[in-house]
Design a protein around this motif. Structure first.
Motif, PDB file in Angstrom:
ATOM      1  N   GLY A 199      51.913  29.955  47.353  1.00 31.22           N
ATOM      2  CA  GLY A 199      51.254  29.278  48.463  1.00 31.22           C
ATOM      3  C   GLY A 199      49.748  29.387  48.538  1.00 31.22           C
ATOM      4  O   GLY A 199      49.156  28.931  49.504  1.00 31.22           O
ATOM      5  N   GLN A 200      49.099  30.021  47.549  1.00 31.02           N
ATOM      6  CA  GLN A 200      47.643  30.110  47.530  1.00 31.02           C
ATOM      7  C   GLN A 200      47.137  29.990  46.092  1.00 31.02           C
ATOM      8  O   GLN A 200      47.887  30.217  45.150  1.00 31.02           O
ATOM      9  N   ARG A 201      45.844  29.642  45.963  1.00 31.90           N
ATOM     10  CA  ARG A 201      45.204  29.670  44.645  1.00 31.90           C
ATOM     11  C   ARG A 201      44.635  31.069  44.453  1.00 31.90           C
ATOM     12  O   ARG A 201      43.830  31.534  45.244  1.00 31.90           O
ATOM     13  N   HIS A 202      45.085  31.729  43.392  1.00 34.83           N
ATOM     14  CA  HIS A 202      44.660  33.096  43.087  1.00 34.83           C
ATOM     15  C   HIS A 202      43.794  33.080  41.836  1.00 34.83           C
ATOM     16  O   HIS A 202      43.741  32.086  41.109  1.00 34.83           O
ATOM     17  N   ALA A 203      43.137  34.202  41.548  1.00 34.69           N
ATOM     18  CA  ALA A 203      42.359  34.362  40.324  1.00 34.69           C
ATOM     19  C   ALA A 203      42.992  35.470  39.499  1.00 34.69           C
ATOM     20  O   ALA A 203      43.544  36.431  40.049  1.00 34.69           O
ATOM     21  N   SER A 204      42.897  35.334  38.168  1.00 34.90           N
ATOM     22  CA  SER A 204      43.486  36.313  37.269  1.00 34.90           C
ATOM     23  C   SER A 204      42.600  36.490  36.043  1.00 34.90           C
ATOM     24  O   SER A 204      41.968  35.534  35.588  1.00 34.90           O
ATOM     25  N   THR A 205      42.584  37.699  35.502  1.00 36.96           N
ATOM     26  CA  THR A 205      41.877  37.953  34.243  1.00 36.96           C
ATOM     27  C   THR A 205      42.848  37.965  33.066  1.00 36.96           C
ATOM     28  O   THR A 205      42.449  38.221  31.934  1.00 36.96           O
ATOM     29  N   GLN A 234      48.945  38.763  36.664  1.00 35.03           N
ATOM     30  CA  GLN A 234      48.351  39.798  37.520  1.00 35.03           C
ATOM     31  C   GLN A 234      47.127  39.175  38.180  1.00 35.03           C
ATOM     32  O   GLN A 234      46.255  38.652  37.498  1.00 35.03           O
ATOM     33  N   THR A 235      47.052  39.199  39.502  1.00 31.73           N
ATOM     34  CA  THR A 235      45.953  38.553  40.213  1.00 31.73           C
ATOM     35  C   THR A 235      44.886  39.565  40.620  1.00 31.73           C
ATOM     36  O   THR A 235      45.139  40.767  40.662  1.00 31.73           O
ATOM     37  N   LEU A 236      43.713  39.057  40.931  1.00 34.80           N
ATOM     38  CA  LEU A 236      42.612  39.921  41.348  1.00 34.80           C
ATOM     39  C   LEU A 236      42.866  40.574  42.707  1.00 34.80           C
ATOM     40  O   LEU A 236      42.226  41.567  43.041  1.00 34.80           O
ATOM     41  N   CYS A 237      43.810  40.043  43.486  1.00 42.19           N
ATOM     42  CA  CYS A 237      44.159  40.661  44.766  1.00 42.19           C
ATOM     43  C   CYS A 237      45.188  41.775  44.584  1.00 42.19           C
ATOM     44  O   CYS A 237      45.625  42.385  45.560  1.00 42.19           O
ATOM     45  N   CYS A 265      43.134  32.299  47.970  1.00 39.69           N
ATOM     46  CA  CYS A 265      43.361  33.671  48.423  1.00 39.69           C
ATOM     47  C   CYS A 265      41.996  34.319  48.683  1.00 39.69           C
ATOM     48  O   CYS A 265      41.154  34.385  47.787  1.00 39.69           O
ATOM     49  N   PRO A 266      41.723  34.784  49.912  1.00 33.89           N
ATOM     50  CA  PRO A 266      40.401  35.344  50.208  1.00 33.89           C
ATOM     51  C   PRO A 266      40.076  36.601  49.391  1.00 33.89           C
ATOM     52  O   PRO A 266      38.924  36.811  48.998  1.00 33.89           O
ATOM     53  N   GLU A 267      41.072  37.441  49.098  1.00 32.88           N
ATOM     54  CA  GLU A 267      40.823  38.646  48.299  1.00 32.88           C
ATOM     55  C   GLU A 267      40.461  38.278  46.854  1.00 32.88           C
ATOM     56  O   GLU A 267      39.550  38.859  46.266  1.00 32.88           O
ATOM     57  N   CYS A 268      41.179  37.308  46.278  1.00 27.53           N
ATOM     58  CA  CYS A 268      40.863  36.849  44.917  1.00 27.53           C
ATOM     59  C   CYS A 268      39.485  36.189  44.888  1.00 27.53           C
ATOM     60  O   CYS A 268      38.711  36.394  43.951  1.00 27.53           O
ATOM     61  N   ASN A 269      39.168  35.407  45.919  1.00 29.43           N
ATOM     62  CA  ASN A 269      37.872  34.747  45.974  1.00 29.43           C
ATOM     63  C   ASN A 269      36.742  35.775  46.009  1.00 29.43           C
ATOM     64  O   ASN A 269      35.747  35.643  45.297  1.00 29.43           O
ATOM     65  N   ALA A 270      36.892  36.813  46.834  1.00 28.49           N
ATOM     66  CA  ALA A 270      35.859  37.850  46.925  1.00 28.49           C
ATOM     67  C   ALA A 270      35.690  38.561  45.587  1.00 28.49           C
ATOM     68  O   ALA A 270      34.565  38.774  45.117  1.00 28.49           O
ATOM     69  N   ALA A 271      36.795  38.922  44.930  1.00 25.85           N
ATOM     70  CA  ALA A 271      36.725  39.611  43.635  1.00 25.85           C
ATOM     71  C   ALA A 271      36.152  38.695  42.554  1.00 25.85           C
ATOM     72  O   ALA A 271      35.365  39.129  41.700  1.00 25.85           O
TER      73      ALA A 271
END
Length: 129
Positions: free
Chosen positions: A59-65, A80-83, A101-107
């Protein structure tokens, strides 16, 4: 001693980017030294200007390395997501419209060398400095 190129000067750079969501786009840049003609980036390696990539999941767009396959993270792949969560990718067209995702966006902003979003700072401090 200085190396000297005997190649003729190159005047422009043309790069064709394709993806499954928006078709193809051609980018032409003036460059004094390099040229790429008819390159299809996804055929050789995924485009990744930062050390993370965006992936819709739960349900959200996340970021991953995590390593990003050509064409993006396929639906059903665990990332594995940045959150801090392991989530299942949902690479559908509507999933890309989900909120970030606000946590992924901040990271991700830290990894990209960008300042925090002002709205996030104001929400956390109530506008006080």
């Amino acid at each position: 001693m200085r190396a000297v190129s005997t190649d003729p000067p190159i005047r422009s750079l043309r790069l064709t980017l394709t993806n499954c969501h928006s078709g193809a786009a051609t980018l032409v840049m003036m460059a004094p030294r390099f040229v790429v003609t008819g390159a299809y980036w996804e055929d050789t390696m995924p485009y990744r200007p930062h050390p993370f990539s965006w992936v819709p999941a739960v349900g959200q767009r996340h970021a991953s390395t995590d390593a990003k396959p050509a064409g993006g993270y396929p639906t059903g792949m665990t990332v594995q997501t940045l959150c801090g969560h392991q989530l299942i990718a949902d690479n559908t067209e509507t999933a890309w419209l989900w909120e970030t995702c606000p946590e992924c966006n901040a990271a991700a902003r830290v990894l990209a060398g960008l300042p925090p979003v002002l709205g996030d700072a104001v929400a956390k401090t109530g506008g006080a400095s």
